[in-house]
Design an enzyme around this catalytic site. Structure first.
Site, PDB file in Angstrom:
ATOM      1  N   CYS A   1     -48.289 -41.585 -40.936  1.00  0.00           N
ATOM      2  CA  CYS A   1     -48.673 -42.506 -42.017  1.00  0.00           C
ATOM      3  C   CYS A   1     -50.048 -43.132 -41.796  1.00  0.00           C
ATOM      4  CB  CYS A   1     -47.637 -43.611 -42.165  1.00  0.00           C
ATOM      5  SG  CYS A   1     -46.001 -42.971 -42.489  1.00  0.00           S
TER       6      CYS A   1
ATOM      7  N   ASN B   1     -42.644 -44.640 -50.033  1.00  0.00           N
ATOM      8  CA  ASN B   1     -43.514 -44.451 -48.866  1.00  0.00           C
ATOM      9  C   ASN B   1     -44.102 -43.036 -48.935  1.00  0.00           C
ATOM     10  OD1 ASN B   1     -44.638 -43.978 -46.363  1.00  0.00           O
ATOM     11  ND2 ASN B   1     -42.915 -44.788 -45.195  1.00  0.00           N
TER      12      ASN B   1
ATOM     13  N   HIS C   1     -50.285 -50.124 -45.921  1.00  0.00           N
ATOM     14  CA  HIS C   1     -49.371 -48.992 -46.028  1.00  0.00           C
ATOM     15  C   HIS C   1     -48.086 -49.470 -46.703  1.00  0.00           C
ATOM     16  CE1 HIS C   1     -47.019 -45.536 -45.162  1.00  0.00           C
ATOM     17  NE2 HIS C   1     -46.330 -46.067 -44.170  1.00  0.00           N
TER      18      HIS C   1
HETATM   19  O1  UT7 Z   1     -43.989 -45.260 -42.779  1.00  0.00           O
HETATM   20  C1  UT7 Z   1     -43.780 -45.252 -41.416  1.00  0.00           C
HETATM   21  C2  UT7 Z   1     -43.174 -46.489 -40.941  1.00  0.00           C
HETATM   22  N1  UT7 Z   1     -41.837 -46.644 -41.476  1.00  0.00           N
HETATM   23  C3  UT7 Z   1     -41.376 -47.843 -41.642  1.00  0.00           C
HETATM   24  O2  UT7 Z   1     -42.094 -48.782 -41.433  1.00  0.00           O
HETATM   25  C4  UT7 Z   1     -39.941 -48.014 -42.031  1.00  0.00           C
HETATM   26  C5  UT7 Z   1     -39.394 -49.219 -41.326  1.00  0.00           C
HETATM   27  N2  UT7 Z   1     -37.962 -49.468 -41.553  1.00  0.00           N
HETATM   28  C6  UT7 Z   1     -37.490 -49.891 -42.732  1.00  0.00           C
HETATM   29  O3  UT7 Z   1     -38.179 -49.994 -43.711  1.00  0.00           O
HETATM   30  C7  UT7 Z   1     -36.033 -50.345 -42.754  1.00  0.00           C
HETATM   31  O4  UT7 Z   1     -35.543 -50.392 -41.439  1.00  0.00           O
HETATM   32  C8  UT7 Z   1     -35.120 -49.418 -43.602  1.00  0.00           C
HETATM   33  C9  UT7 Z   1     -35.420 -49.618 -45.080  1.00  0.00           C
HETATM   34  C10 UT7 Z   1     -35.309 -47.980 -43.209  1.00  0.00           C
HETATM   35  C11 UT7 Z   1     -33.658 -49.802 -43.390  1.00  0.00           C
HETATM   36  O5  UT7 Z   1     -33.457 -51.175 -43.680  1.00  0.00           O
HETATM   37  P1  UT7 Z   1     -32.686 -52.123 -42.659  1.00  0.00           P
HETATM   38  O6  UT7 Z   1     -32.604 -53.433 -43.280  1.00  0.00           O
HETATM   39  O7  UT7 Z   1     -33.384 -52.014 -41.332  1.00  0.00           O
HETATM   40  O8  UT7 Z   1     -31.249 -51.486 -42.615  1.00  0.00           O
HETATM   41  P2  UT7 Z   1     -30.430 -50.900 -41.383  1.00  0.00           P
HETATM   42  O9  UT7 Z   1     -30.941 -49.558 -41.001  1.00  0.00           O
HETATM   43  O10 UT7 Z   1     -30.316 -51.937 -40.303  1.00  0.00           O
HETATM   44  O11 UT7 Z   1     -29.020 -50.721 -42.046  1.00  0.00           O
HETATM   45  C12 UT7 Z   1     -28.284 -51.865 -42.579  1.00  0.00           C
HETATM   46  C13 UT7 Z   1     -27.075 -51.341 -43.317  1.00  0.00           C
HETATM   47  C14 UT7 Z   1     -26.256 -50.324 -42.516  1.00  0.00           C
HETATM   48  O12 UT7 Z   1     -24.877 -50.520 -42.805  1.00  0.00           O
HETATM   49  P3  UT7 Z   1     -23.934 -51.348 -41.788  1.00  0.00           P
HETATM   50  O13 UT7 Z   1     -24.017 -50.618 -40.479  1.00  0.00           O
HETATM   51  O14 UT7 Z   1     -24.545 -52.726 -41.710  1.00  0.00           O
HETATM   52  O15 UT7 Z   1     -22.610 -51.287 -42.457  1.00  0.00           O
HETATM   53  C15 UT7 Z   1     -26.692 -49.010 -43.098  1.00  0.00           C
HETATM   54  O16 UT7 Z   1     -25.715 -48.007 -42.948  1.00  0.00           O
HETATM   55  O17 UT7 Z   1     -27.464 -50.679 -44.511  1.00  0.00           O
HETATM   56  C16 UT7 Z   1     -26.878 -49.374 -44.551  1.00  0.00           C
HETATM   57  N3  UT7 Z   1     -27.780 -48.480 -45.260  1.00  0.00           N
HETATM   58  C17 UT7 Z   1     -27.711 -48.280 -46.592  1.00  0.00           C
HETATM   59  N4  UT7 Z   1     -26.887 -48.779 -47.530  1.00  0.00           N
HETATM   60  C18 UT7 Z   1     -27.090 -48.384 -48.802  1.00  0.00           C
HETATM   61  C19 UT7 Z   1     -28.802 -47.752 -44.761  1.00  0.00           C
HETATM   62  N5  UT7 Z   1     -29.407 -47.058 -45.752  1.00  0.00           N
HETATM   63  C20 UT7 Z   1     -28.740 -47.388 -46.890  1.00  0.00           C
HETATM   64  C21 UT7 Z   1     -28.896 -46.993 -48.236  1.00  0.00           C
HETATM   65  N6  UT7 Z   1     -28.051 -47.514 -49.153  1.00  0.00           N
HETATM   66  N7  UT7 Z   1     -29.872 -46.150 -48.642  1.00  0.00           N
END
Ligand code: UT7
Length: 322
Positions: free
Chosen positions: A113, A279, A249
């Site tokens: 990225c 993204n 970004h």
């Molecule tokens: O471009 C390069 C750099 N990339 C980035 O900077 C990305 C950085 N990371 C992020 O933007 C975020 O971490 C994400 C958007 C990828 C994820 O958000 P989060 O708030 O960190 O969620 P998480 O991975 O901690 O997951 C929280 C919950 C989980 O469920 P439980 O375990 O709490 O029951 C996931 O299974 O959200 C669930 N989850 C979803 N639920 C509905 C993960 N993806 C989804 C989804 N829809 N698409």
């Protein structure tokens, strides 16, 4: 020594749009989660026959038009991408031949990225030392090609697109500073597991998908974005108050908001396009820049901050007078 100034911008997006509602029908997700956790509402996705070179070419032509530069005037093309059409010939040469800039130097730069920021940092030096007069810098991606549309933790995030800028020497205005960083110890948090030398993991389909530990990436991204912004203000002797626009970004709206708050940049000075594009990796900063230039928000003479962060990890910033 002259500054390297952006004298034209362009961008390209595939026609096909994938909305949050579409994704609800594909994986166990919902519009509310995607919007509140990421800020994304829709993303553009290439059709079967469209490639990164197609998007890069269109963005390049638009940037050249805006700059009033003919392709044969270019002496360097650098494309930031992690999704090139081929390993080689590099994407820069594909674009070069399509637009008719044959003969100039052309290369692609692989820094996930941060690919556009790295390409910009390299290109800027060529102009500063007087080796180049007209440089085309592109960020272009088709991330949908390595996105697993059965994995809800990644497939809601990514989109395809391209953005481009033309740089030229200028005595008064231009890029004041670029700062580039990398830390390879984070390689397992965000990566694509296949490669020519290592081979493909899934030999049956020949397909592999991007892997990401999102919340770990999030934590480091926020920390390093803040640090990089503070560093570049310190290095140039400028302060966030002097900034007209922050063009970050577009990975997650919560990252952008957290960084803006900590650096002291009000959100009405931040260009946010994540809701429309998702993204788009190396394309995200030049795409957002082109949107804000064309809708009249970004004007000549204004002070801009670019920042990007991605797999590797690689990241970087640029402070400039547009
Ligand atoms: O471009 C390069 C750099 N990339 C980035 O900077 C990305 C950085 N990371 C992020 O933007 C975020 O971490 C994400 C958007 C990828 C994820 O958000 P989060 O708030 O960190 O969620 P998480 O991975 O901690 O997951 C929280 C919950 C989980 O469920 P439980 O375990 O709490 O029951 C996931 O299974 O959200 C669930 N989850 C979803 N639920 C509905 C993960 N993806 C989804 C989804 N829809 N698409």
């Amino acid at each position: 020594m002259s500054y390297a100034r952006i004298i034209g911008t362009g961008s390209a997006l595939p026609d096909r749009v994938l909305t949050n509602a579409d994704l609800e029908r594909m994986v166990d997700t919902n519009d509310e989660w995607i919007r509140t956790r990421t800020g994304i509402e829709r993303r553009h996705i290439v059709s079967e026959n469209e490639t990164t070179a197609d998007l890069a070419e269109t963005a390049a032509r638009r940037a050249l038009d805006a700059a009033g530069v003919r392709p044969e005037e270019l002496d360097l093309i650098i494309v930031g991408t992690t999704t090139p059409d081929y390993i080689f010939p590099n994407l820069g040469t594909l674009v070069q031949d399509r637009i008719g800039a044959n003969g100039c130097a052309a290369v692609s730069c692989e820094a996930a990225c941060a690919g556009f920021l790295y390409a910009l940092g390299i290109a800027e030096k060529f102009i500063r030392v007087g080796e180049s007069e007209r440089v085309l810098v592109i960020g272009a991606e088709t991330l949908s090609r390595f996105t697993d549309y059965t994995d809800r933790s990644t497939c809601v995030l990514f989109g395809d697109g391209a953005g481009a800028v033309v740089l030229a020497p200028d005595e008064k205005h231009g890029i004041l500073r670029t700062q580039l960083y990398a830390d390879g110890k984070y390689r397992d948090l965000l990566y694509f597991p296949s490669g020519v030398s290592r081979g493909f993991n899934d030999l049956k389909s020949g397909k592999d998908f991007v892997k990401m530990q999102g919340n770990e990436v999030f934590r480091v991204a926020v920390r390093e974005f803040i640090r990089a912004a503070k560093n570049i203000f310190a290095a140039t002797g400028m302060s966030p108050d002097e900034l007209d626009w922050f063009v970050p970004h577009q990975a997650n709206l919560r990252i952008i908001e957290a960084v803006a708050k900590r650096v002291g940049i009000p959100m009405d000075k931040v260009v946010v396009t994540i809701q429309e594009h998702g993204n788009t990796s190396a394309a995200s900063v030049p795409l957002a820049l082109d949107v804000a230039v064309r809708d009249g928000r970004i004007k000549p003479g204004q002070t801009l901050l670019f920042e990007a962060f991605g797999g590797g990890f690689t990241w970087g910033s640029a402070l400039l007078r547009y």
